[in-house]
Design a protein around this motif. Structure first.
Motif, PDB file in Angstrom:
ATOM      1  N   GLY A  57       0.781  -1.233   0.000  1.00 50.25           N
ATOM      2  CA  GLY A  57       0.000   0.000   0.000  1.00 50.25           C
ATOM      3  C   GLY A  57       0.806   1.272   0.000  1.00 50.25           C
ATOM      4  O   GLY A  57       0.239   2.361   0.169  1.00 50.25           O
ATOM      5  N   ARG A  58       2.137   1.177  -0.204  1.00 51.54           N
ATOM      6  CA  ARG A  58       2.962   2.391  -0.214  1.00 51.54           C
ATOM      7  C   ARG A  58       4.138   2.230  -1.185  1.00 51.54           C
ATOM      8  O   ARG A  58       4.558   1.139  -1.509  1.00 51.54           O
ATOM      9  N   GLN A  59       4.620   3.382  -1.634  1.00 52.77           N
ATOM     10  CA  GLN A  59       5.742   3.440  -2.575  1.00 52.77           C
ATOM     11  C   GLN A  59       5.530   2.465  -3.738  1.00 52.77           C
ATOM     12  O   GLN A  59       4.518   2.516  -4.415  1.00 52.77           O
ATOM     13  N   ASP A  60       6.492   1.563  -3.979  1.00 53.40           N
ATOM     14  CA  ASP A  60       6.375   0.680  -5.132  1.00 53.40           C
ATOM     15  C   ASP A  60       5.311  -0.397  -4.951  1.00 53.40           C
ATOM     16  O   ASP A  60       5.023  -1.153  -5.869  1.00 53.40           O
ATOM     17  N   ARG A  61       4.693  -0.478  -3.764  1.00 54.43           N
ATOM     18  CA  ARG A  61       3.584  -1.409  -3.533  1.00 54.43           C
ATOM     19  C   ARG A  61       2.263  -0.648  -3.375  1.00 54.43           C
ATOM     20  O   ARG A  61       1.303  -1.156  -2.796  1.00 54.43           O
ATOM     21  N   ARG A  62       2.228   0.568  -3.904  1.00 49.10           N
ATOM     22  CA  ARG A  62       1.047   1.422  -3.741  1.00 49.10           C
ATOM     23  C   ARG A  62      -0.181   0.830  -4.417  1.00 49.10           C
ATOM     24  O   ARG A  62      -1.323   1.099  -4.020  1.00 49.10           O
ATOM     25  N   GLY A  63       0.022   0.004  -5.449  1.00 45.06           N
ATOM     26  CA  GLY A  63      -1.109  -0.600  -6.135  1.00 45.06           C
ATOM     27  C   GLY A  63      -1.761  -1.731  -5.377  1.00 45.06           C
ATOM     28  O   GLY A  63      -2.822  -2.221  -5.769  1.00 45.06           O
ATOM     29  N   GLU A  64      -1.153  -2.151  -4.273  1.00 44.37           N
ATOM     30  CA  GLU A  64      -1.718  -3.227  -3.451  1.00 44.37           C
ATOM     31  C   GLU A  64      -2.502  -2.628  -2.290  1.00 44.37           C
ATOM     32  O   GLU A  64      -2.217  -1.513  -1.836  1.00 44.37           O
TER      33      GLU A  64
END
Length: 256
Positions: A57-64
């Protein structure tokens, strides 16, 4: 047989140090990310190999989707860490990360792969009653709280595009902390080292000292100057303590 490490979305190894005798796994605060520990990894490598956990849910995992349950979060982190437990390692968690680290340590110990030490920072002991602890609920309350704790630059909070990016993770993290309930169980066999700031409104020295009840081994409390994010100003002293307790030379300097 240890599983293949691969490229886990959960872990950031900013400065790989495969010859280091010990690893330090770092877990961030609510709304925080792996990059918070980039200066730590740079300062400790190559004496200590630092792995920084990247929550969804943040930075490079913002799409999760961010995970709004600290127990589930801890279980996922334990799965990601399994390939990295082939040598001694310690866990370091700040604020929400301290609780996640504690719950991960309990699970790892139960599986026979417990850490050599748990470092907790800026968080009261999980067994303490949280009924009187203020926890923000609405988006505005969350933003007011992180401004009060000085955990995010004020200029970022005034940027609407930035707010849209960080609010979902903040909302999920604060909700997870609010819903967390400690379940009694065996104490940790590893030592616990605790840090807090002398002006931290979220974790007084007495509340942090209560972590001693969660280990059958040694306990050490360090009270340093500062508020909830005392880590930023006192990083040199914190990392000197971490290095000493992990049996490594202290870093010569910390550059943020």
């Amino acid at each position: 047989m240890t599983a293949h490490r691969g490229d886990s979305p959960w872990l950031r190894n900013f400065f790989p140090a495969p010859r280091a005798p010990v690893r330090l796994v770092c877990l961030a605060h609510a709304g925080g990310s792996a990059s918070f520990y980039f200066p730590v990894a740079r300062a400790l490598s190559p004496r200590i190999e630092v792995l920084a956990v990247q929550y969804p849910g943040r930075q490079d995992r913002r799409g999760e989707n961010a995970i709004g349950d600290l127990d589930v979060l801890a279980e996922r982190i334990v799965q990601a860490l399994e390939p990295w437990t082939d040598k001694p390692y310690a866990l370091f968690g700040h604020s929400m990360g301290a609780i996640v680290g504690f719950e991960a340590a309990r699970r790892l110990q139960s599986a026979g792969r417990g850490p050599s030490r748990l470092f907790v920072s800026g968080r009261r002991a999980p067994s303490l009653d949280t009924a009187g602890e203020y926890q923000p609920v609405t988006d505005q309350e969350v933003l007011t709280e992180i401004t009060r704790l000085d955990g995010t630059g004020r200029e970022l909070l005034e940027d609407q595009e930035t707010l849209r990016m960080i609010l979902p993770a903040l909302r999920a993290d604060y909700g997870a902390v609010r819903r967390y309930r400690y379940r009694p169980g065996p104490a940790l066999a590893c030592p616990i080292t605790a840090f807090t700031g002398d002006r931290d409104p979220k974790a007084t020295a007495g509340q942090v000292r209560a972590w001693q009840a969660h280990t059958t081994s040694a306990f050490e409390l360090n009270v340093l100057p500062g508020g909830h994010f005392f880590l930023v100003g006192e990083q040199q002293r914190v990392l000197s303590t971490v290095s000493r307790q992990l049996g490594c030379a202290a870093p010569s300097a910390v550059v943020s």
